[in-house]
Scaffold this motif. Structure first.
Motif, PDB file in Angstrom:
ATOM      1  N   CYS A 110     -26.431   4.740  -4.059  1.00 60.03           N
ATOM      2  CA  CYS A 110     -25.598   4.371  -5.204  1.00 60.03           C
ATOM      3  C   CYS A 110     -24.123   4.353  -4.823  1.00 60.03           C
ATOM      4  O   CYS A 110     -23.716   4.888  -3.802  1.00 60.03           O
ATOM      5  N   LEU A 139     -34.855   9.411 -11.164  1.00 56.75           N
ATOM      6  CA  LEU A 139     -34.709   8.067 -11.728  1.00 56.75           C
ATOM      7  C   LEU A 139     -35.050   6.971 -10.724  1.00 56.75           C
ATOM      8  O   LEU A 139     -35.031   5.790 -11.054  1.00 56.75           O
ATOM      9  N   SER A 186     -22.276  -3.209 -16.470  1.00 55.09           N
ATOM     10  CA  SER A 186     -23.708  -3.141 -16.747  1.00 55.09           C
ATOM     11  C   SER A 186     -24.394  -4.502 -16.726  1.00 55.09           C
ATOM     12  O   SER A 186     -25.620  -4.562 -16.673  1.00 55.09           O
ATOM     13  N   SER A 187     -23.629  -5.590 -16.753  1.00 53.63           N
ATOM     14  CA  SER A 187     -24.262  -6.912 -16.662  1.00 53.63           C
ATOM     15  C   SER A 187     -24.765  -7.192 -15.246  1.00 53.63           C
ATOM     16  O   SER A 187     -25.649  -8.015 -15.058  1.00 53.63           O
ATOM     17  N   LYS A 188     -24.235  -6.471 -14.245  1.00 52.54           N
ATOM     18  CA  LYS A 188     -24.650  -6.690 -12.859  1.00 52.54           C
ATOM     19  C   LYS A 188     -25.270  -5.462 -12.203  1.00 52.54           C
ATOM     20  O   LYS A 188     -25.932  -5.576 -11.183  1.00 52.54           O
ATOM     21  N   TYR A 189     -25.035  -4.272 -12.773  1.00 52.19           N
ATOM     22  CA  TYR A 189     -25.468  -3.033 -12.134  1.00 52.19           C
ATOM     23  C   TYR A 189     -26.181  -2.134 -13.136  1.00 52.19           C
ATOM     24  O   TYR A 189     -25.936  -2.216 -14.336  1.00 52.19           O
ATOM     25  N   ARG A 190     -27.033  -1.248 -12.607  1.00 57.06           N
ATOM     26  CA  ARG A 190     -27.588  -0.181 -13.440  1.00 57.06           C
ATOM     27  C   ARG A 190     -26.541   0.922 -13.467  1.00 57.06           C
ATOM     28  O   ARG A 190     -26.090   1.399 -12.430  1.00 57.06           O
ATOM     29  N   ILE A 191     -26.151   1.328 -14.635  1.00 56.90           N
ATOM     30  CA  ILE A 191     -25.092   2.320 -14.810  1.00 56.90           C
ATOM     31  C   ILE A 191     -25.704   3.608 -15.367  1.00 56.90           C
ATOM     32  O   ILE A 191     -26.431   3.585 -16.351  1.00 56.90           O
ATOM     33  N   TYR A 192     -25.388   4.730 -14.716  1.00 55.20           N
ATOM     34  CA  TYR A 192     -25.797   6.037 -15.206  1.00 55.20           C
ATOM     35  C   TYR A 192     -24.531   6.848 -15.454  1.00 55.20           C
ATOM     36  O   TYR A 192     -23.670   6.929 -14.583  1.00 55.20           O
ATOM     37  N   VAL A 219     -33.324   6.387  -7.894  1.00 52.65           N
ATOM     38  CA  VAL A 219     -32.126   5.880  -7.227  1.00 52.65           C
ATOM     39  C   VAL A 219     -32.157   6.326  -5.767  1.00 52.65           C
ATOM     40  O   VAL A 219     -32.188   7.514  -5.481  1.00 52.65           O
TER      41      VAL A 219
END
Length: 103
Positions: free
Chosen positions: A52, A47, A8-14, A49
């Motif tokens: 992905c 959202l 999550s520090s580099k990517y949007r996580i779902y 997206v």
């Protein structure tokens, strides 16, 4: 679960609940992996997206194979572990028998 903080520090996580898992419900009587994939695609599009990378394990892998097939423009990469491509009757029956169940 343990990869989420690092990623999550580099990517949007779902991490969506599939329908009928967790708190997710539907008025539809449909429970198929294909239906799950269609709902997931709609949710991701809501959202915003556009493409992905999908990572999945177990039953979710079956759903994500459907997602990649139905929405090939949405799924850029697919990583699946501990899953089969499709849940067939023979796989289900074989697994149940191995576990000692009749149905």
């Amino acid at each position: 679960m343990f990869q989420i903080p690092a990623l999550s520090s580099k990517y949007r996580i779902y991490v969506p609940d599939l329908l009928f898992f967790g708190e997710s419900i539907s008025d539809s009587g449909e429970h198929s992996p294909e239906f799950q994939a269609e709902c997931l695609a709609k949710g991701l599009k809501l959202l915003g997206v556009e493409c992905c990378v999908v990572v999945a394990f177990s039953y979710r892998g079956i759903v994500e194979f459907w997602l990649a097939e139905l929405q090939f423009d949405l799924v850029q990469h697919l990583v699946v572990s501990g899953s089969v491509v499709a849940l067939t009757r023979s796989i289900s029956d074989e697994s149940l028998t191995r576990l000692g169940f009749v149905s």
